[in-house]
Structures are given as C-alpha cells and as structure tokens.
Design an enzyme around this catalytic site. Structure first.
Site, mmCIF file in Angstrom:
data_model
loop_
_atom_site.group_PDB
_atom_site.id
_atom_site.type_symbol
_atom_site.label_atom_id
_atom_site.label_comp_id
_atom_site.label_asym_id
_atom_site.label_seq_id
_atom_site.Cartn_x
_atom_site.Cartn_y
_atom_site.Cartn_z
ATOM 1 N N HIS A 1 0.806 -1.218 0.000
ATOM 2 C CA HIS A 1 0.000 0.000 0.000
ATOM 3 C C HIS A 1 0.841 1.270 0.000
ATOM 4 O O HIS A 1 0.426 2.286 -0.547
ATOM 5 C CB HIS A 1 -1.030 -0.048 1.121
ATOM 6 C CG HIS A 1 -2.155 -0.958 0.734
ATOM 7 N ND1 HIS A 1 -2.142 -2.302 1.029
ATOM 8 C CD2 HIS A 1 -3.252 -0.735 -0.012
ATOM 9 C CE1 HIS A 1 -3.219 -2.851 0.504
ATOM 10 N NE2 HIS A 1 -3.916 -1.930 -0.127
ATOM 11 N N CYS B 1 -10.632 -1.121 -10.384
ATOM 12 C CA CYS B 1 -9.915 -0.037 -9.702
ATOM 13 C C CYS B 1 -8.541 -0.475 -9.189
ATOM 14 O O CYS B 1 -7.883 0.248 -8.471
ATOM 15 C CB CYS B 1 -10.760 0.533 -8.565
ATOM 16 S SG CYS B 1 -11.139 -0.665 -7.289
HETATM 17 C C1 PEP Z 1 -7.242 -3.994 -5.087
HETATM 18 O O1 PEP Z 1 -7.062 -4.916 -4.297
HETATM 19 O O2 PEP Z 1 -7.082 -4.080 -6.303
HETATM 20 C C2 PEP Z 1 -7.645 -2.668 -4.592
HETATM 21 C C3 PEP Z 1 -7.975 -1.708 -5.421
HETATM 22 O O3 PEP Z 1 -7.615 -2.472 -3.259
HETATM 23 P P1 PEP Z 1 -6.278 -2.265 -2.407
HETATM 24 O O4 PEP Z 1 -5.138 -2.131 -3.363
HETATM 25 O O5 PEP Z 1 -6.465 -1.056 -1.590
HETATM 26 O O6 PEP Z 1 -6.215 -3.518 -1.597
#
Ligand code: PEP
Ligand code: MG
Length: 757
Positions: free
Chosen positions: A361, A673
């Site tokens: 993240h 996303c």
């Molecule tokens: C994903 O898992 O693709 C997502 C958009 O959420 P995150 O990256 O915050 O886990």
C-alpha cells in the site's frame, strides 16, 4: 550448527569489506568442521569464472589471483551441475586437475557445495582433508546447510554494505536491484529514516554541532536514569534485596566510567549522538552475545534495552527539529503511509523501501502522490547513504548510488523527457475518453490522501472509482470521530460533485495496520481484513457509514463500496447495517437518499459469486491487486516472489473476462480499480472485456486516455479473441506490445529503454 551460523552472521555483519567477511566465513567453517582446508570460490560477474576468493589451509598468495572456468576441475564440476560432490580420493575423479602452486597435493579428500542464491550460482564452498575418507552424511548436511545460508549473506554483502560506495565500482555504476514501486525517475539526496529506536538501523553521520549532540545525549541519559529509578522505587517492596540490586548494576552500565563515557568520547571525536550510541552499544552487545556462558549472554539483552531507551529519547528530540533536504529521497526499511506524510511534498522526490513490493500500500500511496518509488531494495546499504546522491528508477525498480556524471546526465534527460510528456498530455484533460470509432470508456481516479485532491481534479477524471478511506485512518493516532470523518468525506464529495465518488469502507488488515488497532497474525492477507473486521466491529462500520451519508447531504454523488467480500452473507449483513444507518440519519433530520452500494471483486470466491452479488448490489468493482495475489497465491508485498505477481497472467485475465460476462448478464455495471486499470498497455483488453469504467491513479490517466483515443473497438476485440490461445504472461505481453507498436503508442508505455546500465 546454529551456533556456528550465529557466529558467522555476527562476524560478517561486523566486517568492513567482502574480503574480510569471506575470511571470517572460511575460518569459522574450517573450525566447526575440523577440516584442514576451507575455500570459498566466487563467480566473477564479468568473466563468469570462479575466483579463489578466500581460503585457509592452501597457498594464501593465490587469493584473488587464481580462477577456474565453469567446466574446470572439481570446483567447476560442482558449479556446472549445481550439485554437491563428496570424494574420499579427489585425484581419482575424472574432472580432477592439479593446480601448480596452490598446495592441494597434500589433501586427498574433497567435498564441495554450490552456493546458490535465487537460482544464481554465486560460487562454491569447499572443504578438504589430508586423510583419505568420505565425509559423513552429517558433514554433507552441514556443508549444504552452511552454503545455503551463506548464499544469502554473500549476495547481500556483494550487493551492498561491504562494497565501497565512494568510488564507481569497476564493473560500472553501483546499482541496487529492487522492485518497481511508483513510476518515474527521482534524483536527490538519500535520507534514511530509522524505524523508531532500532540501534542497528542508525546511520553514521558527522555531528554538525558536537556540543549540542553531547548535550542531547546527556539529557536523554538523564531521562532514562529517571525512568529506571522510578521503576526501581516502585519494585523495592516486591523484590528481594539481591534482585533489587540489579537496578544498581543497570544504572552503572550508563555511567561515565563505562559505556556512557565511551559514547561521549565518540561524540567528541565528531560522530552524532545517535550514531555514537549505536556504535558503542552494538559493539558491547555483540561482545556479550558471543560469550559461551548463558548468564553473560543474557546481559546483551540488558545493554540493548538500555540503549533502545536512550535512543528513543534522542530520536524524539531529533524528530522535532528535522530539516529535510530540498530533493529528499526517503529511504526506510519499511515505508509507511505516515512516513510519506511526514516529509513536506515539495521536498520529496523519491522513495525507497527495503521491504515490500509494487503492490504494497505504501507504493500505491506513492503512486497516488506521483512520487517515484522503488520497493524491496533489500540490498541497499541504507546506513551508509547519508548525503550520497541517489537516482531511483521507479519504472524498473533500480536504485543508483553516486552515479558518475555522464550517467547522471542521462537520468536527468530521461526525467525531463518524462515531465515533458506529462505536460504534453495535459491537453487531453478536457477531451473525451473515446476510441477512434466513438466508443466511450469513462476514466475515473483513485484517491486517498487529501494531498491527492488537486492532481485528481486536474487530470480530467470523470469520477472517483476508489477513495481509500483507510489512508486517513493510517495517518492518525486514534480512530477519527464520526464528525471528523463527515468533514473529510464532505471535502471529497464537494470537490468532485456532481461527479460520482466511490467511498470504500475501512479496508484494514493485510499490510495496512493501524498503530492504535494492531492486528497481529501469521497470515494477515488471509486473516482479519476489510469487511471482516468492520462486520465484527459494527460500531466502527456504523460510524463510518453514517459519516458518509451525512457528508452526502445535498450533493447526492456518494457511492459506497465494500472491500474483501468473499460471501453473499457479508453483502447482506453489510446492506442491513447500511440501511440501519440510513434510517438513523433520516431520523436525525437529514434528507439523504439511499446511495448506490457495490462490492469489490478481489477474492476468488467473489469471482464465482459475481452473478449473485450483481443481483443484490448496484455496481461491482474489481480489485485486481488482491485478486492477482489470491488467484496466483503470490503475496503482493513479498519482493522475493514479485516476478511471479503479474496481472497479465492468463488466469487473472480469464477471471476478469468472466466477471464482466456475469455482471453484464445481470445488467450490473462493473468497473476495475486495481493497478491494472492504470497500465496503458492493458487498456485495449479491459475495454474489450466490457468494463464500464477504469479507475486509476491520476498520474496514469492521461496515458491511458491517449491509448483509448488511438485504438478502435475492433483492435481491442481482436486482442481479447486471441487471449484463450495464450498460456503465459510473456505471450500476453508480446501480443499487447504488438498492438501498441502497430498503433505507434510506444512512447506512452513506460519501459526500461535508455537506462544507463
Ligand atoms: C485492489 O485490491 O485491487 C484494490 C484496489 O484495493 P487495495 O489495493 O487497496 O487492496
Ligand atoms: Mg484490495
């Protein structure tokens, strides 16, 4: 065995250079195995030959002088096959070769083990004995274990800490390999931020003001003394006098006549207080740790504890008066979202994290901020980077230390070209995201930090496909209140209104742990994450949803998104709570209408439940980051398996296509996303699959729009039709690159071209 390894690791960590580290290794192995000879041969990167690099028992004059080809002698045999060889009479083996002047003629038995690190043959470890005997099974096992352990130590020593950083390495530029984190080139000064109070992570630095450093040290020491005296007083009644006397011993360790004095004199000689403390204490800790007597070994724990306490006070003090260089490249063992928030944005030109990967993240936050980042640069000699020039290549995951002038100039040109391209694409901002034959693909943006807002608003996005609410939670020291949340959400909704803003409910767990709500698990990505946490803590979920609903008053552009959904029950439970919040908010006098609610498809079970989810919800959004890690069983934060983590894996693309088909059959809009949505090379495929929106970082949006505007729906359909025949990531990449080339779009795809090697 464990003891020998512990000694080797300790000795190597103290060594000044690779030669010294290797000498210590051969010494310890020879001693532990009671053999006459021990040798390390290392592969020379340029010639591929095995160089006689360290030895005890043969002719020391040959060290660094003599080498063997991969097919020469017994050592070459071990290297070529990557297998161990155990011989009671070496001269009887067909590959035996006597090297004049080495002094091997006196030794009859031979055992060699390959030193292999991540499929790469680093060298060969050899022991020899005068007496003719086959080494026992136990000895074989010992040598294999030692060489497997040595591989990691040698790879790290070769790549990092033990090489000279002040000069260009003879083979070219000093380059550390990591993993791409956030695209772009950053050129600046490395600033290492130590994890709080870790003695081993403190860099050596010249004191700017020795007197001030000395004062800071004495003040920190006095505060630790006070703390210990308070504890000592509190326990006076409960401990026997003998046990209680230990506190006296403890306090004495810090006296001027002992460690305290040593630290002070190092500061007087020009080292800053934290560095002096760390160097003196680590020396004593190692000394204690090496002792064979367990009582004395335990004293290392006391010294470490005291040192850590003093360091905590020193760091608190230093943090409050920190000056960040204009071009800061932030280096940390593990970059966190909050560390990113500490450096003023205008000073931050790059980020390097020793741990994590492009899908951690912190990397995603760096991308959101438009700051180049390299992750998983485990071999970076972080505590020797102070005031060195660093270049980071966030597209290819490389860090260059003190590059020579011509290479620096090339990096500067690449960075400037990149900026020029970004400026050139600004004109696309108000143009429609439409293919040459008129098919529209709305491009949305992902947000999370308040600092994202201006860039997100300026990139021409038609909505927010993912607002990661947890980022604001990560930057605090306690849960934000409902009212604080309402204000934050209102700011987002207002900024984009009337465009839709998709707010995801709190997605913590995995690699996102709140400092004030720690979740300790062996397998955090398979554990208590996302909606699992908030359904178990409805008070957190309810406050957040109420805050969102209230923030939406009079705007009506809110969409709520649920993370980590793996069953229909979780959808229903969440919907029931959202309905309850809605009733409560209405009862409080808000006129809020019920917002669209959707779920992330990011867990394999959810892929198979797409149709069932689609019937219950208003929209779906694919989280390709998690979906990739769960489908491929590859931890998204682990740099060791980063090569295997690939969103273009045919299995991932197959799952995406299935989600789109099932959602479309149920007439439910579906967006994506995850990071895949921001990769312009993949745009044609996503378009052909039928995603209703693509949501990405603001920085990726113009390039993706350029690709959308340059292709026809038929191009995309063609690419999708070829997919079932492709069996590997490589084949998919070749197919997509071919399309990109045919449409003359190479400039918009980030690559490694033009990088100095
Ligand atoms: C994903 O898992 O693709 C997502 C958009 O959420 P995150 O990256 O915050 O886990
Ligand atoms: Mg996710």
């Amino acid at each position: 065995m464990i003891d020998t390894l512990r000694k080797i690791v300790l000795a190597v960590s103290e060594a000044d250079d690779l030669e010294q580290a290797l000498s210590l290794i051969v010494h310890e192995v020879r001693r532990a195995m009671v053999t006459d000879v021990c040798t390390v041969y290392l592969t020379d990167r340029a010639s591929g030959r095995l160089v006689f690099r360290a030895n005890e028992g043969l002719n020391p004059g040959k060290i660094g002088e003599f080498s063997l080809g991969r097919d020469e002698g017994l050592v070459g045999w071990v290297a070529a096959r990557g297998e161990m060889l155990n011989l009671d009479d070496a001269s009887a083996h067909p590959s035996f070769q006597l090297v004049p002047g080495l002094g091997e003629e006196n030794f009859t038995s031979f055992m060699g083990a390959p030193i292999i690190h991540q499929r790469d043959l680093l060298g060969v470890l050899v022991v020899q004995q005068a007496e003719s005997r086959r080494f026992s099974d136990d000895e074989e096992a010992f040598l294999i274990t030692i060489s497997a352990q040595l591989a990691g130590i040698i790879a790290h020593a070769e790549a990092s800490g033990l090489a000279d950083l002040t000069e260009d390495s003879p083979g070219g530029i000093r380059r550390i390999v990591g993993v791409a984190g956030s695209p772009g080139i950053g050129i600046g000064e490395g600033v290492f931020v130590s994890p709080t109070a870790d003695l081993a992570a403190v860099p050596s630095r010249r004191a700017e003001n020795r007197k001030a450093e000395l004062r800071a040290f004495r003040a920190a020491l006095a505060r630790v003394r006070d703390d210990i005296e308070i504890v000592s007083d509190n326990l006076r009644e409960e401990l026997s006098p003998e046990d209680h006397a230990l506190f006296g011993v403890y306090l004495n360790i810090l006296d001027d006549s002992t460690l305290g004095g040593e630290v002070a004199s190092l500061i007087k000689s020009g080292e800053w207080a934290q560095g002096a403390l760390s160097q003196v204490l680590l020396k004593h800790i190692r000394h204690f740790e090496r002792m064979d007597h367990s009582y004395l070994r335990e004293r290392a724990v006391d010294v470490r504890d005291l040192g850590t306490r003093v360091l905590t006070y020193l760091q608190d003090d230093a943090q409050s008066r920190r000056d960040w260089p204009d071009n800061t490249i932030l280096v940390a063992e593990e970059i966190t979202a909050s560390a990113l928030g500490e450096v003023p944005r205008e000073n931050l030109v790059g980020v390097v994290s020793l741990r994590g990967s492009g899908n951690s993240h912190a990397a995603i936050v760096a991308r959101g901020m438009g700051v180049p980042a390299v992750m998983g640069a485990a071999d970076l000699p972080y505590n020797r980077l102070e005031s060195k020039t660093l270049v980071i290549d966030g597209d290819n995951g490389r860090v260059y230390i003190n590059p020579p002038q011509d290479a620096l100039a090339r990096f500067q040109r690449l960075r400037d070209d990149d900026l020029a391209l970004t400026r050139e694409l600004v004109v696309l901002r108000d143009e429609p995201s439409q293919t040459v034959d008129g098919h529209s693909v709305p491009l949305w943006v992902n947000t999370g930090l308040a600092a994202d807002l201006p860039t997100a608003l300026e990139c021409g996005a038609e909505g927010v496909g993912l607002y990661r609410t947890e980022v604001a939670f990560l930057l605090r020291d306690k849960f934000p209140s409902e009212e604080e949340q309402r204000q934050m959400y209102r700011e987002q909704l207002e900024a984009f209104a009337p465009m839709p803003v998709t707010m995801r409910s709190l997605d913590i767990g995995g690699d996102k742990s709140l400092p004030y709500f720690p979740i300790e698990e062996d397998n955090p990505f398979l554990g208590w994450r996302g909606v699992r946490v908030t359904l178990d803590h409805p008070e957190i979920f309810l406050a957040q949803i109420r805050a969102m609903l209230k923030a939406n008053e009079g705007l009506g552009n809110l969409r709520i998104l649920l993370p980590m959904i793996s069953s229909v029950d979780e959808v229903e439970e969440s919907l029931a709570l959202i309905r309850r919040c809605h009733d409560e908010v209405l009862a409080e006098g808000y006129s809020e209408t019920f917002p669209p609610v959707g779920a992330m498809i990011e867990v394999p079970s959810a892929v198979w439940l797409t149709a069932a989810m689609a019937r219950r919800l208003d929209f779906l959004s694919v989280g390709s980051n998690d979906l990739t890690q769960y489908l491929l069983a590859v931890d998204r934060t682990n740099p060791r398996v980063a090569d295997m983590y690939h969103g273009l894996h045919p299995a991932v693309l197959g799952a995406l296509a299935k989600i789109c088909r099932d959602a479309s059959a149920a007439s439910c809009p579906v967006s994506i996303c995850g990071e895949l949505a921001g990769d312009p090379r993949v745009t044609p495929l996503l378009l052909a699959m039928g995603f209703d929106q693509l949501s990405m970082n603001a920085g990726s949006l113009p390039r993706v729009k350029k690709v959308v505007q340059s292709i026809a729906v038929d191009d995309a359909a063609d690419a999708l039709a070829k997919l079932p025949q492709l069996n590997s990531v490589q084949e998919v990449v070749v197919m997509l690159d071919d399309l990109i080339r045919r449409r003359g779009l190479e400039r918009y795809i980030r690559s490694s071209q033009g990088r100095p090697e």
